[in-house]
Design a protein around this motif. Sequence first.
Motif, short mmCIF file in Angstrom:
data_model
loop_
_atom_site.label_atom_id
_atom_site.label_comp_id
_atom_site.label_asym_id
_atom_site.label_seq_id
_atom_site.Cartn_x
_atom_site.Cartn_y
_atom_site.Cartn_z
N ARG A 121 0.84 -0.70 -0.22
CA ARG A 121 0.54 0.35 0.04
C ARG A 121 0.34 1.63 0.18
O ARG A 121 0.50 2.37 -0.83
CB ARG A 121 -0.95 -0.09 1.35
N LYS A 122 2.24 1.23 1.02
CA LYS A 122 3.11 2.52 0.44
C LYS A 122 3.52 2.32 -0.50
O LYS A 122 3.93 3.61 -0.87
CB LYS A 122 3.48 2.64 1.95
N THR A 123 4.04 1.31 -1.32
CA THR A 123 4.77 1.40 -2.25
C THR A 123 4.33 1.93 -3.49
O THR A 123 4.69 3.19 -3.94
CB THR A 123 5.49 -0.07 -2.12
N SER A 124 2.94 1.85 -3.84
CA SER A 124 1.94 1.42 -4.67
C SER A 124 1.77 3.70 -4.55
O SER A 124 1.81 4.44 -5.51
CB SER A 124 0.59 1.44 -4.01
N ALA A 125 1.44 3.72 -3.05
CA ALA A 125 0.99 5.18 -2.57
C ALA A 125 2.13 6.39 -3.24
O ALA A 125 1.72 6.96 -3.63
CB ALA A 125 0.60 5.89 -1.59
N TRP A 126 3.68 5.50 -2.62
CA TRP A 126 4.14 6.72 -3.23
C TRP A 126 4.75 6.65 -4.22
O TRP A 126 4.97 7.96 -4.69
CB TRP A 126 5.32 6.51 -2.03
N PHE A 127 4.73 5.82 -5.03
CA PHE A 127 4.86 5.44 -6.23
C PHE A 127 3.91 7.19 -7.13
O PHE A 127 4.63 7.55 -8.10
CB PHE A 127 4.92 4.72 -6.97
N ILE A 128 2.93 6.67 -6.96
CA ILE A 128 2.34 7.76 -7.33
C ILE A 128 2.15 9.25 -7.07
O ILE A 128 2.33 9.78 -8.07
CB ILE A 128 0.65 7.01 -7.11
N PHE A 129 2.42 8.97 -5.76
CA PHE A 129 2.25 10.79 -5.28
C PHE A 129 3.85 10.86 -5.96
O PHE A 129 3.63 12.54 -6.13
CB PHE A 129 2.67 10.26 -3.94
N ILE A 130 4.94 10.46 -6.05
CA ILE A 130 5.70 11.63 -7.06
C ILE A 130 5.73 11.71 -9.02
O ILE A 130 6.67 12.97 -8.62
CB ILE A 130 7.16 10.15 -6.75
N PHE A 131 5.44 11.54 -9.44
CA PHE A 131 5.43 10.64 -10.50
C PHE A 131 3.72 11.63 -11.24
O PHE A 131 4.33 12.12 -11.70
CB PHE A 131 5.26 9.31 -11.06
N ARG A 132 3.22 11.75 -10.37
CA ARG A 132 2.46 13.22 -10.14
C ARG A 132 2.07 14.21 -9.28
O ARG A 132 1.86 15.02 -9.91
CB ARG A 132 0.72 12.31 -9.31
N GLY A 133 3.31 14.47 -8.86
CA GLY A 133 3.67 15.73 -8.25
C GLY A 133 4.35 16.09 -8.90
O GLY A 133 5.04 17.52 -8.29
N SER A 134 5.45 15.46 -9.50
CA SER A 134 6.65 16.51 -10.12
C SER A 134 6.10 16.19 -11.45
O SER A 134 5.32 15.50 -12.25
CB SER A 134 8.22 15.46 -9.77
N PRO A 135 6.79 17.13 -11.86
CA PRO A 135 6.40 17.43 -13.73
C PRO A 135 7.11 17.27 -14.89
O PRO A 135 8.11 16.11 -13.94
CB PRO A 135 6.74 19.34 -14.23
N LEU A 136 6.11 16.47 -15.64
CA LEU A 136 6.41 15.08 -16.74
C LEU A 136 8.17 15.47 -17.18
O LEU A 136 9.04 15.23 -17.37
CB LEU A 136 5.42 15.07 -17.85
N PHE A 137 7.76 17.31 -17.94
CA PHE A 137 9.21 18.32 -18.33
C PHE A 137 10.17 17.85 -17.48
O PHE A 137 11.39 17.46 -17.62
CB PHE A 137 9.16 19.36 -18.11
N ILE A 138 10.43 18.06 -16.15
CA ILE A 138 11.78 17.84 -15.00
C ILE A 138 11.59 16.46 -15.12
O ILE A 138 13.08 16.17 -14.86
CB ILE A 138 11.16 18.18 -13.71
#
Length: 268
Positions: free
Chosen positions: A73-90
């Motif tokens: 649960r935590k691994t999936s939540a952090w994966f989603i948070f990192i890639f949704r929370g940072s700009p795709l360009f970066i």
Amino acid sequence: MSCWETILDYGLRSQGIGERLLPQRDFTLCQQFTLIGSGMIWNVYFGFFALCSGFFLATAVAVGKASQNRILRKTSAWFIFIFRGSPLFIQFFFAYFLFLSLKSVSPFFDPFTSAWAGALLVLFLNTAAYSGEIFYGALQSIPKGDLEAADAYGLSGWARFRRITWPTMLRLAWPAYTNEAIFLFHATTLVFFSGFPAIQQRGDALYYARYFADKTFNPFVPYPILAGYFILLTLLIIGIFGLVNNRLNRHLPQNVRAKLRFKPQVIR
């Protein structure tokens, strides 16, 4: 040179087939349509393979986030948070320089410094994160009656997930997932605009549109052509996803089926 000859010379230039040199002067509409259309092959490549592969990872991430296992649960939540929370360009820039550094460690990372592999991996992870959150929300919205009916029929584990949970999740998530697919194809224009280089001037559609805009000092021809190609691609995606949506809702009466409609938003 006739328009047909231009298409033969430049139609597959983005794949390294045909004329190597770009036109330098006396640009015609046919040249601009042809070369920008040739670059669209790369955009379709990135979007198609990232979407198809990301779909399966997104399903796994959604199930993991809804899991009772704390680690999953935590691994999936952090994966989603990192890639949704940072700009795709970066993410493109970070991935390119990361692969460039790892290239000296092992030859395995050599292909990832090229756009066809490295940028595709970034898009794959990015769309998996966004789609995973969409699928997770759909999992949480599955009617309890459906699950209780599955229990009453003795379905459990994989059988219940395959026959009840997964189809219902897709049916509920499909309209939002259609939007994610459209956004993903639009995001492919960032690939060669970021850190990943265009080898031998074999760029995507935006690369050629920018080339003509720089050469002619007139952005009002190549960029509308580029927009037109993406509008056609968007309509194609809506049509294909609409057919899938009808398939997912085929068991429902016609008057209660959720339909995908193209509604341009004039005022937000």
